[in-house]
Design an enzyme around this catalytic site. Structure first.
Site, PDB file in Angstrom:
ATOM      1  CB  CYS A 115     -17.361 -21.232  -1.878  1.00 13.27           C
ATOM      2  SG  CYS A 115     -15.719 -21.576  -2.403  1.00 13.27           S
ATOM      3  CG  HIS A 252     -19.427 -18.111  -4.130  1.00 13.46           C
ATOM      4  ND1 HIS A 252     -18.325 -17.324  -3.326  1.00 13.46           N
ATOM      5  CD2 HIS A 252     -18.685 -19.051  -4.736  1.00 13.46           C
ATOM      6  CE1 HIS A 252     -17.125 -18.237  -3.705  1.00 13.46           C
ATOM      7  NE2 HIS A 252     -17.556 -19.107  -4.403  1.00 13.46           N
ATOM      8  CG  ASN A 282     -13.868 -18.571  -5.345  1.00 13.72           C
ATOM      9  OD1 ASN A 282     -14.253 -18.121  -4.170  1.00 13.72           O
ATOM     10  ND2 ASN A 282     -14.271 -19.631  -5.849  1.00 13.72           N
TER      11      ASN A 282
HETATM   12  O1  UT7 Z   1     -16.547 -21.913  -5.413  1.00 12.03           O
HETATM   13  C1  UT7 Z   1     -17.033 -22.891  -6.310  1.00 12.03           C
HETATM   14  C2  UT7 Z   1     -15.500 -23.394  -6.795  1.00 12.03           C
HETATM   15  N1  UT7 Z   1     -15.060 -23.167  -8.109  1.00 12.03           N
HETATM   16  C3  UT7 Z   1     -15.857 -22.896  -9.173  1.00 12.03           C
HETATM   17  O2  UT7 Z   1     -16.816 -22.495  -9.237  1.00 12.03           O
HETATM   18  C4  UT7 Z   1     -15.026 -23.315 -10.395  1.00 12.03           C
HETATM   19  C5  UT7 Z   1     -15.722 -23.972 -11.595  1.00 12.03           C
HETATM   20  N2  UT7 Z   1     -15.188 -24.159 -12.704  1.00 12.03           N
HETATM   21  C6  UT7 Z   1     -14.505 -23.314 -13.492  1.00 12.03           C
HETATM   22  O3  UT7 Z   1     -14.563 -22.201 -13.316  1.00 12.03           O
HETATM   23  C7  UT7 Z   1     -13.986 -23.645 -14.829  1.00 12.03           C
HETATM   24  O4  UT7 Z   1     -13.973 -25.127 -14.976  1.00 12.03           O
HETATM   25  C8  UT7 Z   1     -12.332 -23.426 -14.814  1.00 12.03           C
HETATM   26  C9  UT7 Z   1     -12.272 -21.677 -14.840  1.00 12.03           C
HETATM   27  C10 UT7 Z   1     -11.506 -23.755 -13.420  1.00 12.03           C
HETATM   28  C11 UT7 Z   1     -11.598 -24.063 -16.241  1.00 12.03           C
HETATM   29  O5  UT7 Z   1     -12.386 -23.676 -17.302  1.00 12.03           O
HETATM   30  P1  UT7 Z   1     -12.583 -24.585 -18.353  1.00 12.03           P
HETATM   31  O6  UT7 Z   1     -13.304 -23.853 -19.520  1.00 12.03           O
HETATM   32  O7  UT7 Z   1     -13.338 -26.031 -17.558  1.00 12.03           O
HETATM   33  O8  UT7 Z   1     -11.278 -25.162 -18.703  1.00 12.03           O
HETATM   34  P2  UT7 Z   1     -10.433 -26.629 -18.774  1.00 12.03           P
HETATM   35  O9  UT7 Z   1     -10.437 -27.243 -17.393  1.00 12.03           O
HETATM   36  O10 UT7 Z   1     -11.536 -27.610 -19.614  1.00 12.03           O
HETATM   37  O11 UT7 Z   1      -9.139 -26.280 -19.463  1.00 12.03           O
HETATM   38  C12 UT7 Z   1      -9.210 -25.923 -20.794  1.00 12.03           C
HETATM   39  C13 UT7 Z   1      -7.564 -25.791 -21.204  1.00 12.03           C
HETATM   40  C14 UT7 Z   1      -6.794 -27.063 -20.944  1.00 12.03           C
HETATM   41  O12 UT7 Z   1      -5.847 -27.292 -22.016  1.00 12.03           O
HETATM   42  P3  UT7 Z   1      -6.259 -28.272 -23.354  1.00 12.03           P
HETATM   43  O13 UT7 Z   1      -6.045 -29.513 -22.395  1.00 12.03           O
HETATM   44  O14 UT7 Z   1      -7.514 -27.970 -23.812  1.00 12.03           O
HETATM   45  O15 UT7 Z   1      -5.060 -28.141 -24.237  1.00 12.03           O
HETATM   46  C15 UT7 Z   1      -6.135 -26.748 -19.771  1.00 12.03           C
HETATM   47  O16 UT7 Z   1      -4.700 -27.176 -19.658  1.00 12.03           O
HETATM   48  O17 UT7 Z   1      -7.266 -24.559 -20.771  1.00 12.03           O
HETATM   49  C16 UT7 Z   1      -5.871 -25.275 -19.933  1.00 12.03           C
HETATM   50  N3  UT7 Z   1      -5.635 -24.469 -18.724  1.00 12.03           N
HETATM   51  C17 UT7 Z   1      -5.012 -23.284 -18.621  1.00 12.03           C
HETATM   52  N4  UT7 Z   1      -4.339 -22.452 -19.778  1.00 12.03           N
HETATM   53  C18 UT7 Z   1      -4.070 -21.329 -19.309  1.00 12.03           C
HETATM   54  C19 UT7 Z   1      -6.170 -24.833 -17.604  1.00 12.03           C
HETATM   55  N5  UT7 Z   1      -5.823 -23.636 -16.696  1.00 12.03           N
HETATM   56  C20 UT7 Z   1      -5.085 -22.809 -17.358  1.00 12.03           C
HETATM   57  C21 UT7 Z   1      -4.614 -21.638 -16.977  1.00 12.03           C
HETATM   58  N6  UT7 Z   1      -3.887 -20.804 -18.122  1.00 12.03           N
HETATM   59  N7  UT7 Z   1      -4.594 -21.140 -15.777  1.00 12.03           N
END
Ligand code: UT7
Length: 325
Positions: A115, A252, A282
Site C-alpha cells: 500500500c 492512502h 482499498n
Molecule cells: O492498507 C493498510 C491495510 N489495512 C488496513 O489499514 C486495515 C486496518 N484494520 C481495519 O481497518 C480494521 O481492523 C478492520 C476493518 C479490518 C476490522 O475492524 P475491527 O473493528 O478491528 O473488527 P474486528 O476484526 O475486531 O471484528 C469485529 C467483529 C468480529 O465478530 P465477533 O468476534 O466480535 O463476534 C468479526 O468476526 O466483526 C466480525 N467481522 C465481520 N462482520 C461482518 C469481521 N469481518 C466482518 C465482515 N462482516 N466483513
C-alpha cells in the site's frame, strides 16, 4: 541555490467498469452493508473483468496522465509501476506498460511496497530526477487485489478493490525553498518485524502459488495512525512547513477511521482531506493517485497548492511525500 525539482505535470486514473456495492457482496459473503460502512467507510469497490490485468489498468492510467500533461510518451525516460499484484512473477508489469506505450528507451521497473508503493515509487523517481538521471518520469500505482482476495474470509475480502492511477513528473529548476513547485521532501520507512500482520500466504519461492491476502486487521489498525503521523512530522521538520500550511491531504485510502484519526492527530481539517475510500475501497498502491486525480480533475487541487501524501501497508512499510502542485 538552484536545485532540480520533480514537478507533477499531469495525472490520470482508471477504474474497471465492474462496480460492486456492499449489498451485492453480501449476497455471497457473510457480511452486511452496515458492518462494512461502520468499520471502514467503504460503500463500493471496482473489480477488474476476467482477462483485464494490472498492466491494462496501469496503461490506461498512464495514457490519461500523459494526455493530461500534454507530453509525448517518447519523452518519458523512466517508468516505475508500484504494484503488489503484477501480471506475472516476471517480467515487471512496468515493462509491459512501457511496451504498450511504444517506448523502448530508458528504464522501467516495478516497486513492491504494497500500500505504500506509490509513495516509495514517487520518492525513488524524485531521486532520479534530482540527480539528473531522468528528465521525465511516469509513476504508476496499479493493482488487481481482487485476484489475491480469499472470498471465504470476510475479514479481508470486503476491504479491497482494483484500480490504477499515474502521474508524470518533469525536472524543473527550483530555488531550493518551500515556494518551489514539485516534490519538497519524501520520507520512507519499513520494519519487517511486522511482516506477519499483513501478507500473502503464497509466492514463487515458498508455495509456488500466488496465495491469498491475510491480515490481522486490529494489529494493522493499532500501528497505522502512529506510523502515518510520524512520517508526516518528519516532512514538517525537514521543511519547516506546518499542518496549517497544507492545502490538501491525500492519504492512502484504507479505512475512513484511520484517515479521520490521522487528520485529527495532525490538526488537518476534514475539508482539506481527499477521501475516495467510500467509492474505491482499498486499492493499495493505486489509492493515492486515484484520489489525487479526482481532486485534480474536479478543480480542488490548484497550481501552487501544498499537498501531503501518506501511506502505510504490509511489511510494514510507510512514508510521506510533501509537494507543491
Ligand atoms: O492498507 C493498510 C491495510 N489495512 C488496513 O489499514 C486495515 C486496518 N484494520 C481495519 O481497518 C480494521 O481492523 C478492520 C476493518 C479490518 C476490522 O475492524 P475491527 O473493528 O478491528 O473488527 P474486528 O476484526 O475486531 O471484528 C469485529 C467483529 C468480529 O465478530 P465477533 O468476534 O466480535 O463476534 C468479526 O468476526 O466483526 C466480525 N467481522 C465481520 N462482520 C461482518 C469481521 N469481518 C466482518 C465482515 N462482516 N466483513
Amino acid at each position: 541555490m538552484s536545485v532540480l525539482r520533480s514537478v507533477i505535470v499531469g495525472s490520470g486514473s482508471y477504474l474497471p467498469e465492474n462496480c460492486v456495492t456492499n449489498d451485492e457482496l453480501a449476497k455471497t459473503v457473510d457480511t452486511s452493508d452496515e458492518w462494512i460502512r461502520q468499520r471502514t467507510g467503504i460503500e463500493q469497490r471496482h473489480f477488474a473483468a476476467e482477462g483485464e490485468y494490472t498492466s491494462d489498468l496501469g496503461y490506461n492510467a498512464a495514457r490519461a496522465a500523459l494526455e493530461h500533461a500534454g507530453i509525448d510518451a517518447q519523452d518519458v525516460d523512466l517508468i516505475i509501476c508500484a504494484t503488489a499484484t503484477p501480471d506475472n512473477t516476471f517480467p515487471a508489469t512496468s515493462v509491459e506498460i512501457q511496451n504498450r506505450l511504444g517506448i523502448n528507451h530508458g528504464a522501467a521497473f516495478d516497486m513492491q511496497a504494497v500500500c505504500s508503493g506509490f509513495v516509495f515509487a514517487l520518492s525513488t523517481a524524485d531521486l532520479y530526477i534530482q540527480c539528473g538521471k531522468a528528465k521525465t518520469a511516469l509513476v504508476i500505482g496499479a493493482e488487481t487485489f481482487s485476484r489475491i482476495l480469499d472470498f471465504e474470509d470476510r475479514t479481508t475480502c470486503v476491504l479491497f478493490g482494483d484500480g490504477a492511477g499515474a502521474v508524470v513528473l518533469q525536472a524543473e529548476e527550483g530555488e531550493g525553498n518551500v515556494s518551489d513547485r514539485g516534490i519538497l521532501t519524501s520520507h520512507i520507512r519499513s520494519d519487517g518485524r511486522h511482516k506477519d500482520k499483513l501478507f500473502v500466504d503464497g509466492g514463487p519461492s515458498t508455495t509456488k502459488t500466488t496465495g491469498y491476502l491475510r491480515m490481522e486487521g486490529k494489529e494493522v489498525f493499532k500501528h497505522a495512525v502512529g506510523m502515518i503521523t510520524d512520517v508526516i512530522t518528519d516532512a514538517f521538520e525537514a521543511t519547516g512547513v506546518k499542518a496549517d500550511d497544507l492545502d490538501w491531504f491525500v492519504p492512502h485510502q484504507a479505512n475512513k477511521r484511520i484517515i479521520d484519526a490521522s487528520a485529527r492527530k495532525l490538526g488537518i481539517p476534514q475539508e482539506k482531506v481527499v477521501v475516495t475510500v467510500n467509492r474505491h475501497g482499498n486499492t493499495s498502491a493505486a489509492s493515492i493517485p486515484l484520489a489525487l486525480n479526482e481532486a485534480v480533475l474536479d478543480g480542488r487541487i490548484q497550481k501552487g497548492d501544498l499537498v501531503m501524501f501518506e501511506a502505510m501497508g504490509g511489511g510494514f512499510t510507510w512514508g510521506s511525500v510533501l509537494l507543491r502542485w
